[in-house]
Design a protein around this motif. Structure first.
Motif: not given
Lengths: 66, 405
Positions: B386-395
């Protein structure tokens, strides 16, 4: 063993020159670093290989180096 | 780590987005990394990434031995390849009730990456799957502490949690590994290519200039640095390849082609650098080639993601994933930084071209996963942080339709 510099990768950090000034020298007017001795003898080969691993941009290749 | 930035200092920095300016700043000795150490000092003080000038040269010169050609071959053959096999075998051994093998990409690959980064650092015991999985939570806390400026959590909490994880890392892993290497060094002072801890023992007169805790901080830097950035990048790469194959189905046969996969990794890293922007501080008044004037002690925020999509360098379709893309001097953009502080693990991560070179850690992993029939799971949506600047994935859910079943 041939020492080469990839001019597209070289960013003139100067680290190789500091490490092995007999093998590497500055390019003119901001040009990539130059190889001064392309086929260094045994006394300089170790330093050339150390520079190969040291170069932050991976721009140096020493022969087949394996 | 690195969700919406919490440190208000970030908002005051000058944002640099063009490839040419970012490149110039990285190369220039008129700029130094970061804005100095603050709350993250217990994680980064005097580590290689925090040093400047002569001190950086001296440290990098010593630690470059960890990345000599013969060392890269050993990491690939003895750490990475077995770890990939263990990870895929474990997934294959636990199919769902419908018989389909499913996995989550980030959780699947982190033990593989940890096997390598802990080998480089000389930390024993993390090549076992159970130990690796148990350690990953602490690794994340230490990494978050090291990059606390980017955390959206309360900074004091991040530091407290990170220090607790660091204590466990020290007691459970660093101290036993150090003692083991001291005993080995006494028996065989100049063995084969060293790991970091062995190097620090051999070069004790140099490393003893700093506090003893530097051993832990430097080991932590290698263990976590080689773990999170690559694993955060992989979902972006897998997703981009999947979309590419939907438009270019003829390329599906290339999933076993290491050159194709290397192009895909390179392109994915260019578009999706997994880490936060870099920061540099001007050491004096500077005028960049673009005409931009930077004042002494001005802080710059280098947006490496934007720089990697600069049409002036990568063409009008710079925002698109294309394999292969026309060659440039830095095909992976600014993902690995540049100048003296360029990522020391770049060559092993993306592969080199010298005869006998390993294909690159990410290429090796992708090749094995595709060979096992890996594809994004169409029935389970990926989750972004949520809200990650680079749009990284949690899963990033996967399924295996091939030999892994």
């Amino acid at each position: 063993m041939m020492v080469e510099i990839d001019p597209r990768r070289c960013q003139n950090t100067g680290y190789c020159i500091r490490l092995a000034p007999d093998v590497f020298g500055p390019g003119q007017d901001g040009a990539p670093t130059r190889v001064l001795i392309a086929d260094p003898g045994p006394d300089l080969l170790g330093l050339a290989r150390e520079a190969e691993a040291l170069c932050p941009l991976g721009a140096i290749t020493v022969g087949d180096g394996r | 780590m690195s969700t919406t930035a919490a440190d208000p200092a970030l908002a005051t920095m000058t944002l640099i987005t063009s490839f040419a300016e970012v490149d110039e700043v990285f190369r220039s000795s008129d700029f130094a990394p970061g804005w100095g150490l603050g709350a993250n000092a217990p994680f980064r003080a005097h580590t290689m990434t925090a040093l400047e000038g002569d001190e950086h040269f001296e440290r990098r010169r010593r630690e470059a031995v960890l990345f000599r050609k013969e060392a890269l071959i050993v990491y690939d053959r003895d750490a990475l390849v077995p770890a990939i096999a263990r990870g895929i075998a474990a997934a294959a051994a636990a199919p769902d009730p419908d018989g389909v093998v499913r996995a989550e990409l980030i959780g699947l690959v982190r033990p593989m990456l940890l096997a390598v980064s802990s080998t480089v650092a000389g930390i024993d015991g993390l090549d076992r799957l159970d130990a690796a999985r148990a350690f990953l939570a602490d690794a994340a806390l230490m990494s978050e502490g090291s990059h606390v400026q980017w955390s959206a959590r309360d900074q004091a909490t991040v530091i407290r949690d990170g220090l607790a994880a660091k204590r466990r890392f020290t007691e459970q892993f660093v101290e036993p590994s150090w003692r083991r290497r001291q005993a080995l060094a006494a028996q065989s002072p100049a063995g084969r290519s060293p790991d970091l801890l062995t190097l620090m023992i051999r070069e004790q007169p140099y490393f003893s200039r700093w506090d003893a805790d530097l051993i832990v901080r430097e080991a932590m830097m290698y263990v976590t640095g080689g773990l999170f950035s690559p694993s955060n990048a992989l979902p972006h790469i897998v997703e981009a390849v999947d979309r590419w194959l939907a438009r270019h189905p003829g390329d599906r046969a290339k999933l076993s082609d290491l050159a194709f996969l290397r192009d895909a990794v390179t392109e994915g890293l260019r578009l999706h650098p997994p880490g936060p922007p870099k920061h540099r501080r001007a050491l004096r008044d500077v005028t960049l080639a673009s005409g931009r004037r930077v004042r002494s002690d001005e802080h710059l925020l280098l947006d490496i993601a934007a720089a990697g999509r600069d049409p002036a360098v990568f063409g009008a379709d710079a925002h698109e994933f294309r394999v292969p893309r026309a060659a440039t001097a830095q095909p992976f953009g600014m993902t690995f930084g540049g100048g003296p502080h360029a990522c020391i693990g770049r060559g092993f991560t993306v592969g080199e071209t010298w005869p006998g070179a390993p294909p690159g850690m990410l290429v090796r992993i992708l090749a094995a996963l595709y060979a096992a029939g890996m594809r994004p799971d169409p029935d389970r949506k990926p989750e972004r942080i949520s809200g990650h600047r680079q749009g990284n994935y949690a899963a990033y859910p996967l399924r295996f339709d091939g030999p892994a079943r």
